[in-house]
Design a protein around this motif. Structure first.
Motif, PDB file in Angstrom:
ATOM      1  N   PRO A   1      -4.702 -15.697  -1.607  1.00  0.00           N
ATOM      2  CA  PRO A   1      -5.941 -16.019  -2.327  1.00  0.00           C
ATOM      3  C   PRO A   1      -7.147 -15.570  -1.501  1.00  0.00           C
ATOM      4  O   PRO A   1      -7.226 -15.832  -0.303  1.00  0.00           O
ATOM      5  CB  PRO A   1      -5.878 -17.540  -2.451  1.00  0.00           C
ATOM      6  N   GLY A   2      -8.057 -14.864  -2.128  1.00  0.00           N
ATOM      7  CA  GLY A   2      -9.188 -14.297  -1.414  1.00  0.00           C
ATOM      8  C   GLY A   2      -8.909 -12.921  -0.861  1.00  0.00           C
ATOM      9  O   GLY A   2      -9.813 -12.284  -0.303  1.00  0.00           O
ATOM     10  N   GLY A   3      -7.666 -12.434  -0.995  1.00  0.00           N
ATOM     11  CA  GLY A   3      -7.316 -11.099  -0.526  1.00  0.00           C
ATOM     12  C   GLY A   3      -7.959 -10.021  -1.380  1.00  0.00           C
ATOM     13  O   GLY A   3      -8.520 -10.295  -2.440  1.00  0.00           O
ATOM     14  N   ARG A   4      -7.852  -8.781  -0.936  1.00  0.00           N
ATOM     15  CA  ARG A   4      -8.592  -7.711  -1.599  1.00  0.00           C
ATOM     16  C   ARG A   4      -7.808  -6.405  -1.580  1.00  0.00           C
ATOM     17  O   ARG A   4      -6.859  -6.249  -0.813  1.00  0.00           O
ATOM     18  CB  ARG A   4      -9.945  -7.514  -0.914  1.00  0.00           C
ATOM     19  N   ILE A   5      -8.224  -5.478  -2.426  1.00  0.00           N
ATOM     20  CA  ILE A   5      -7.658  -4.145  -2.410  1.00  0.00           C
ATOM     21  C   ILE A   5      -8.762  -3.133  -2.133  1.00  0.00           C
ATOM     22  O   ILE A   5      -9.918  -3.324  -2.515  1.00  0.00           O
ATOM     23  CB  ILE A   5      -6.951  -3.787  -3.730  1.00  0.00           C
ATOM     24  N   GLY A   6      -8.390  -2.053  -1.464  1.00  0.00           N
ATOM     25  CA  GLY A   6      -9.266  -0.909  -1.235  1.00  0.00           C
ATOM     26  C   GLY A   6      -8.424   0.340  -1.431  1.00  0.00           C
ATOM     27  O   GLY A   6      -7.703   0.746  -0.518  1.00  0.00           O
TER      28      GLY A   6
END
Length: 297
Positions: free
Chosen positions: A175-180
């Motif tokens: 939770p709160g993770g992201r993608i780039g």
């Protein structure tokens, strides 16, 4: 999976296997490996010279992507990062340097030849905080809620089941993770037939989503704060772009992640090593199954 999808996946696998073999065989010659020919809009020239110079020549030569996702992922010390379709390992090795010794960089690839090349490159680079996983990006062999950042470089567009990729990416992120992600995206005005006219499937064109399709797919998986930043044109109406999105901190998957963590206290504990290098920190692991890594609660 349909017969056509199976054939497309096998076409992609063969293409990348051949690229890995070319680089590996070239590295044994007197002049070192020759870069794989992928066109002027793809490959290692999209990385800064100081980044290329710090890595094994074979990792640079095997670069087939359309961008540099590590430059925009804002990786931080101690984070766990996963590269979807890691190939020869260039983005994994760059990520490992950014997250430092307290972090860890995972690379996921379905091609044995690329995994072998990536493992050799990690050893040459002296990277001790990396791990390579054998599997597909539609069924990521990691427990839920264990990754801080997911990156990918011109690979999602090659998938035959992109909704599964988005859903699996969402699942493994904390939770709160992201993608780039760097990927090829089509303008909304282009039809699938027009995309196919501009390039073949393994050339990162025919399988590309439109901008609206990409946004809709990410949001359907649960991502928020979806944004696109075009970087350069790769064909008429087709662009390489940086895609960013976030998994909400107050996610409905929190309980799922907690359940997974209780069953699998560490990522490594969930997998069976199929190959191990002389350095125990450098491994190629193959999960027992796609979604649960073989763990039993």
């Amino acid at each position: 999976m349909s017969e056509q999808s199976t054939e497309l996946r096998e076409t992609v696998r063969r293409r990348y296997a051949a690229a890995a073999v070319k680089v590996t065989e070239g590295g044994t010659g007197c002049c070192g490996p020759e870069p794989v020919e992928v066109g002027e809009h793809f490959g290692s020239t999209l990385y800064a010279a100081e980044e290329r110079d710090a890595l094994p020549a074979e990792a640079v030569a095997a670069s087939l992507g359309c961008g540099n996702p590590t430059a925009v992922a804002e990786l931080r010390e101690g984070e766990r990062v996963l590269d979807l379709g890691s190939g020869g390992g260039i983005d994994v090795l760059l990520s490992a340097r950014r997250v430092g010794p307290t972090g860890r960089a995972y690379g996921l690839d379905m091609t044995e030849e690329m995994l072998a090349l990536a493992l050799a490159n990690a050893e040459k680079a002296g990277a001790t905080n990396v791990e390579f996983l054998k599997g597909t990006i539609e069924a990521i062999p990691l427990p839920a809620g264990t990754i801080d950042v997911v990156i990918s470089n011109c690979v999602i567009n090659l998938s035959v089941d992109k909704p599964a990729v988005f859903a699996e990416t969402f699942r493994v992120l904390k939770p709160g993770g992201r993608i780039g992600v760097s990927d090829v995206i089509a303008e909304d005005a282009l039809t699938p037939e027009q995309r196919a006219e501009r390039g073949d499937y393994v050339g990162c064109i025919a399988g590309a989503l439109s901008l609206t399709e990409y946004r809709t797919g990410l949001e359907a998986a649960g991502f928020t704060d979806v944004e696109f930043t075009p970087t350069h044109s790769v064909a008429d109406g087709m662009h390489s772009a940086i895609v960013r999105a976030t998994k909400p901190a107050a996610s409905d998957t929190t309980s799922q992640a907690s359940s997974s963590d209780s069953a699998c206290c560490t990522v490594n504990a969930c997998c069976t090593a199929s190959e191990t290098s002389a350095d125990p920190a450098l491994t190629v692991t193959e999960a027992k199954n796609a979604s649960g890594c073989g763990c039993q609660s």
